[in-house]
Motif scaffolding. Structure first.
Motif, PDB file in Angstrom:
ATOM      1  N   ASN A 182       2.197 -16.302 -12.648  1.00  0.00           N
ATOM      2  CA  ASN A 182       2.727 -15.588 -11.642  1.00  0.00           C
ATOM      3  C   ASN A 182       1.801 -13.965 -11.400  1.00  0.00           C
ATOM      4  O   ASN A 182       2.718 -12.922 -11.967  1.00  0.00           O
ATOM      5  CB  ASN A 182       3.426 -15.721 -10.611  1.00  0.00           C
ATOM      6  N   LYS A 183       0.979 -13.384 -10.737  1.00  0.00           N
ATOM      7  CA  LYS A 183       0.531 -12.313 -10.946  1.00  0.00           C
ATOM      8  C   LYS A 183       1.960 -11.469  -9.854  1.00  0.00           C
ATOM      9  O   LYS A 183       1.827 -11.844  -8.232  1.00  0.00           O
ATOM     10  CB  LYS A 183      -0.773 -12.123 -10.176  1.00  0.00           C
ATOM     11  N   PRO A 184       1.964 -10.275  -9.633  1.00  0.00           N
ATOM     12  CA  PRO A 184       2.939  -9.178  -8.782  1.00  0.00           C
ATOM     13  C   PRO A 184       1.490  -9.730  -7.171  1.00  0.00           C
ATOM     14  O   PRO A 184       2.680 -10.242  -6.192  1.00  0.00           O
ATOM     15  CB  PRO A 184       3.065  -7.734  -9.137  1.00  0.00           C
ATOM     16  N   TYR A 215      11.703   1.595  14.007  1.00  0.00           N
ATOM     17  CA  TYR A 215      11.689   0.807  14.902  1.00  0.00           C
ATOM     18  C   TYR A 215      12.959   0.181  14.932  1.00  0.00           C
ATOM     19  O   TYR A 215      12.881  -1.265  14.999  1.00  0.00           O
ATOM     20  CB  TYR A 215      10.703  -0.318  14.290  1.00  0.00           C
ATOM     21  N   GLY A 216      14.329   0.430  13.725  1.00  0.00           N
ATOM     22  CA  GLY A 216      15.238  -0.847  14.108  1.00  0.00           C
ATOM     23  C   GLY A 216      14.976  -2.567  13.254  1.00  0.00           C
ATOM     24  O   GLY A 216      15.190  -3.365  13.040  1.00  0.00           O
ATOM     25  N   ALA A 217      14.276  -2.008  11.871  1.00  0.00           N
ATOM     26  CA  ALA A 217      13.666  -3.291  11.250  1.00  0.00           C
ATOM     27  C   ALA A 217      14.750  -3.355   9.680  1.00  0.00           C
ATOM     28  O   ALA A 217      15.525  -2.811  10.064  1.00  0.00           O
ATOM     29  CB  ALA A 217      12.192  -2.950  10.527  1.00  0.00           C
ATOM     30  N   ASP A 218      14.831  -4.512   9.182  1.00  0.00           N
ATOM     31  CA  ASP A 218      15.232  -4.579   8.241  1.00  0.00           C
ATOM     32  C   ASP A 218      14.921  -4.708   6.922  1.00  0.00           C
ATOM     33  O   ASP A 218      12.833  -4.779   6.949  1.00  0.00           O
ATOM     34  CB  ASP A 218      15.776  -6.303   8.515  1.00  0.00           C
ATOM     35  N   ILE A 219      15.260  -4.358   5.994  1.00  0.00           N
ATOM     36  CA  ILE A 219      14.893  -4.656   4.555  1.00  0.00           C
ATOM     37  C   ILE A 219      14.370  -5.363   3.508  1.00  0.00           C
ATOM     38  O   ILE A 219      15.393  -6.187   3.850  1.00  0.00           O
ATOM     39  CB  ILE A 219      14.583  -3.447   3.707  1.00  0.00           C
ATOM     40  N   THR A 220      13.752  -6.099   3.119  1.00  0.00           N
ATOM     41  CA  THR A 220      13.462  -6.959   1.605  1.00  0.00           C
ATOM     42  C   THR A 220      13.395  -6.168   0.455  1.00  0.00           C
ATOM     43  O   THR A 220      11.759  -5.698   0.936  1.00  0.00           O
ATOM     44  CB  THR A 220      12.871  -8.053   2.443  1.00  0.00           C
ATOM     45  N   VAL A 221      13.725  -5.819  -0.860  1.00  0.00           N
ATOM     46  CA  VAL A 221      13.264  -5.744  -1.319  1.00  0.00           C
ATOM     47  C   VAL A 221      12.516  -6.709  -2.720  1.00  0.00           C
ATOM     48  O   VAL A 221      13.662  -7.601  -2.975  1.00  0.00           O
ATOM     49  CB  VAL A 221      14.271  -5.016  -1.958  1.00  0.00           C
ATOM     50  N   VAL A 222      11.833  -6.631  -3.199  1.00  0.00           N
ATOM     51  CA  VAL A 222      11.376  -7.239  -4.119  1.00  0.00           C
ATOM     52  C   VAL A 222      11.386  -7.147  -5.504  1.00  0.00           C
ATOM     53  O   VAL A 222      10.678  -6.186  -4.945  1.00  0.00           O
ATOM     54  CB  VAL A 222      10.200  -8.608  -3.803  1.00  0.00           C
ATOM     55  N   VAL A 223      11.911  -7.636  -6.667  1.00  0.00           N
ATOM     56  CA  VAL A 223      11.630  -6.666  -7.419  1.00  0.00           C
ATOM     57  C   VAL A 223      11.099  -7.386  -8.743  1.00  0.00           C
ATOM     58  O   VAL A 223      11.351  -8.570  -9.094  1.00  0.00           O
ATOM     59  CB  VAL A 223      13.499  -6.200  -8.570  1.00  0.00           C
ATOM     60  N   ILE A 224       9.884  -6.979  -9.141  1.00  0.00           N
ATOM     61  CA  ILE A 224       8.956  -8.033  -9.940  1.00  0.00           C
ATOM     62  C   ILE A 224       8.898  -7.373 -11.076  1.00  0.00           C
ATOM     63  O   ILE A 224       8.468  -6.735 -11.073  1.00  0.00           O
ATOM     64  CB  ILE A 224       7.357  -7.826  -9.029  1.00  0.00           C
ATOM     65  N   MET A 259       0.365   3.366  -3.632  1.00  0.00           N
ATOM     66  CA  MET A 259      -0.945   2.858  -4.766  1.00  0.00           C
ATOM     67  C   MET A 259      -0.827   3.174  -6.303  1.00  0.00           C
ATOM     68  O   MET A 259      -1.621   2.704  -7.237  1.00  0.00           O
ATOM     69  CB  MET A 259      -2.221   4.267  -4.354  1.00  0.00           C
ATOM     70  N   GLU A 260       0.828   3.432  -6.897  1.00  0.00           N
ATOM     71  CA  GLU A 260       0.800   3.705  -8.474  1.00  0.00           C
ATOM     72  C   GLU A 260       0.608   2.392  -8.686  1.00  0.00           C
ATOM     73  O   GLU A 260       0.200   1.751  -9.768  1.00  0.00           O
ATOM     74  CB  GLU A 260       2.241   4.347  -8.178  1.00  0.00           C
ATOM     75  N   ALA A 261       1.242   1.574  -8.025  1.00  0.00           N
ATOM     76  CA  ALA A 261       0.674  -0.526  -8.410  1.00  0.00           C
ATOM     77  C   ALA A 261       0.115  -0.510  -8.308  1.00  0.00           C
ATOM     78  O   ALA A 261      -0.073  -1.435  -9.591  1.00  0.00           O
ATOM     79  CB  ALA A 261       2.234  -0.970  -7.190  1.00  0.00           C
ATOM     80  N   ILE A 262      -0.902  -0.130  -7.890  1.00  0.00           N
ATOM     81  CA  ILE A 262      -2.113  -0.943  -7.737  1.00  0.00           C
ATOM     82  C   ILE A 262      -3.162   0.076  -9.127  1.00  0.00           C
ATOM     83  O   ILE A 262      -3.474  -0.434  -9.795  1.00  0.00           O
ATOM     84  CB  ILE A 262      -3.874  -0.536  -6.602  1.00  0.00           C
ATOM     85  N   HIS A 263      -3.076   1.409  -9.549  1.00  0.00           N
ATOM     86  CA  HIS A 263      -3.543   2.194 -10.429  1.00  0.00           C
ATOM     87  C   HIS A 263      -2.532   1.928 -11.804  1.00  0.00           C
ATOM     88  O   HIS A 263      -3.869   1.658 -12.676  1.00  0.00           O
ATOM     89  CB  HIS A 263      -3.274   3.310 -10.103  1.00  0.00           C
ATOM     90  N   SER A 264      -2.055   1.278 -11.526  1.00  0.00           N
ATOM     91  CA  SER A 264      -0.994   0.639 -12.629  1.00  0.00           C
ATOM     92  C   SER A 264      -1.540  -1.076 -13.099  1.00  0.00           C
ATOM     93  O   SER A 264      -0.952  -1.253 -14.263  1.00  0.00           O
ATOM     94  CB  SER A 264       0.655   0.950 -13.188  1.00  0.00           C
ATOM     95  N   LYS A 265      -2.610  -1.363 -12.214  1.00  0.00           N
ATOM     96  CA  LYS A 265      -2.844  -2.589 -12.438  1.00  0.00           C
ATOM     97  C   LYS A 265      -2.135  -3.754 -12.490  1.00  0.00           C
ATOM     98  O   LYS A 265      -1.692  -5.390 -12.704  1.00  0.00           O
ATOM     99  CB  LYS A 265      -3.228  -2.882 -13.730  1.00  0.00           C
ATOM    100  N   HIS A 266      -0.982  -3.019 -12.053  1.00  0.00           N
ATOM    101  CA  HIS A 266       0.611  -4.394 -11.438  1.00  0.00           C
ATOM    102  C   HIS A 266       0.148  -5.010 -10.490  1.00  0.00           C
ATOM    103  O   HIS A 266      -0.083  -6.279 -10.259  1.00  0.00           O
ATOM    104  CB  HIS A 266       1.933  -3.819 -11.217  1.00  0.00           C
ATOM    105  N   VAL A 267      -0.191  -4.709  -9.502  1.00  0.00           N
ATOM    106  CA  VAL A 267      -1.127  -5.580  -8.030  1.00  0.00           C
ATOM    107  C   VAL A 267      -2.396  -5.314  -8.381  1.00  0.00           C
ATOM    108  O   VAL A 267      -3.263  -3.553  -8.789  1.00  0.00           O
ATOM    109  CB  VAL A 267      -0.262  -4.371  -6.793  1.00  0.00           C
ATOM    110  N   ASP A 268      -3.003  -6.332  -7.417  1.00  0.00           N
ATOM    111  CA  ASP A 268      -4.501  -6.636  -7.532  1.00  0.00           C
ATOM    112  C   ASP A 268      -4.800  -5.899  -6.382  1.00  0.00           C
ATOM    113  O   ASP A 268      -4.795  -6.949  -5.586  1.00  0.00           O
ATOM    114  CB  ASP A 268      -5.029  -7.684  -8.372  1.00  0.00           C
ATOM    115  N   ALA A 269      -5.336  -5.350  -6.148  1.00  0.00           N
ATOM    116  CA  ALA A 269      -6.050  -4.369  -5.026  1.00  0.00           C
ATOM    117  C   ALA A 269      -7.151  -5.528  -4.063  1.00  0.00           C
ATOM    118  O   ALA A 269      -6.782  -5.485  -2.586  1.00  0.00           O
ATOM    119  CB  ALA A 269      -6.602  -3.279  -4.389  1.00  0.00           C
ATOM    120  N   ASN A 270      -8.096  -5.882  -4.658  1.00  0.00           N
ATOM    121  CA  ASN A 270      -8.567  -7.266  -3.885  1.00  0.00           C
ATOM    122  C   ASN A 270      -7.933  -8.637  -3.587  1.00  0.00           C
ATOM    123  O   ASN A 270      -8.337  -9.290  -3.181  1.00  0.00           O
ATOM    124  CB  ASN A 270     -10.049  -7.179  -4.928  1.00  0.00           C
ATOM    125  N   LEU A 271      -7.300  -8.878  -4.082  1.00  0.00           N
ATOM    126  CA  LEU A 271      -6.380 -10.367  -4.232  1.00  0.00           C
ATOM    127  C   LEU A 271      -5.244  -9.640  -3.312  1.00  0.00           C
ATOM    128  O   LEU A 271      -5.036 -10.808  -2.127  1.00  0.00           O
ATOM    129  CB  LEU A 271      -5.666 -10.738  -5.203  1.00  0.00           C
TER     130      LEU A 271
END
Length: 199
Positions: free
Chosen positions: A151-153, A101-110, A173-185
């Motif tokens: 701050n939460k990721p 789609y000709g988009a730009d990418i921003t990577v954020v390392v948390i 989904m690995e970030a969610i399974h590892s509890k780094h990211v909260d799927a509900n939030l």
């Protein structure tokens, strides 16, 4: 036989920007979910003259979301300096979508730790660069949100997506399974569609 004709108010709103919502993805493919738009009254007449104005089918809304995005957010919460399989998959998917789609990418390392206390941090950044270059991206924006412990990721991802007015977030989904990211939030903080990649 009498013919009845009546008018009913139906809640409908045209889409300006879909809101993301998180549901459990299917195991065979990536998933994108949208929350229902806020209601707006539209007149419906039953009988011979049915009339719908400003109505968009949900399938066309989803398709429209993927033809107009120009900026992809790739959050990395992985602590492996050589990146896990899920993170590598998210990088490859982000690169493929951005190329298409000709988009730009921003990577954020948390990470909750400071840069100095993260073993292999520079190796991880090199690995991210290498995987993106393999996907055809030599140039991308890299943000580091390190040492913000409180701050939460999930909140950080939401802040970045909102501040940069991003169009889509790609995360494993690995970030969610590892509890780094909260799927509900995730649904609360992310102002754009979210693609959750299954393991």
């Amino acid at each position: 036989m009498a013919l009845a004709r009546y008018t009913v108010a139906v809640p409908v709103e045209p889409l300006k920007q879909p809101k993301a919502s998180i549901l459990k993805p299917s195991e065979s493919h990536s998933s994108l979910f949208f929350a229902a738009p806020k209601p707006r009254s539209v007149s419906l007449s039953s009988g011979i003259g049915r009339r719908l104005s400003h109505f968009h089918a949900p399938a066309s809304l989803a398709a429209e979301a993927f033809t107009h995005f120009k900026h992809v957010l790739l959050p990395i919460t992985d602590r492996n300096p050589y990146l896990s399989e899920g993170t590598r998959q998210a990088i490859a998917t982000s690169a493929a979508l951005a190329n298409k789609y000709g988009a730009d990418i921003t990577v954020v390392v948390i990470d909750e730790k400071q840069k100095e206390s993260i073993p292999g941090h520079e190796t991880q950044l090199s690995t991210i660069r290498w995987h993106l270059s393999e996907g055809g991206f030599q140039e991308f924006k890299l943000l580091e949100r390190l040492g913000e412990g409180v701050n939460k990721p999930t909140a950080i991802i939401g802040e970045v997506a909102d501040d940069l007015n991003l169009d889509v977030v790609v995360i494993s989904m690995e970030a969610i399974h590892s509890k780094h990211v909260d799927a509900n939030l995730l649904a609360e903080f992310i102002p754009c569609p979210v693609i959750l990649l299954p393991l």
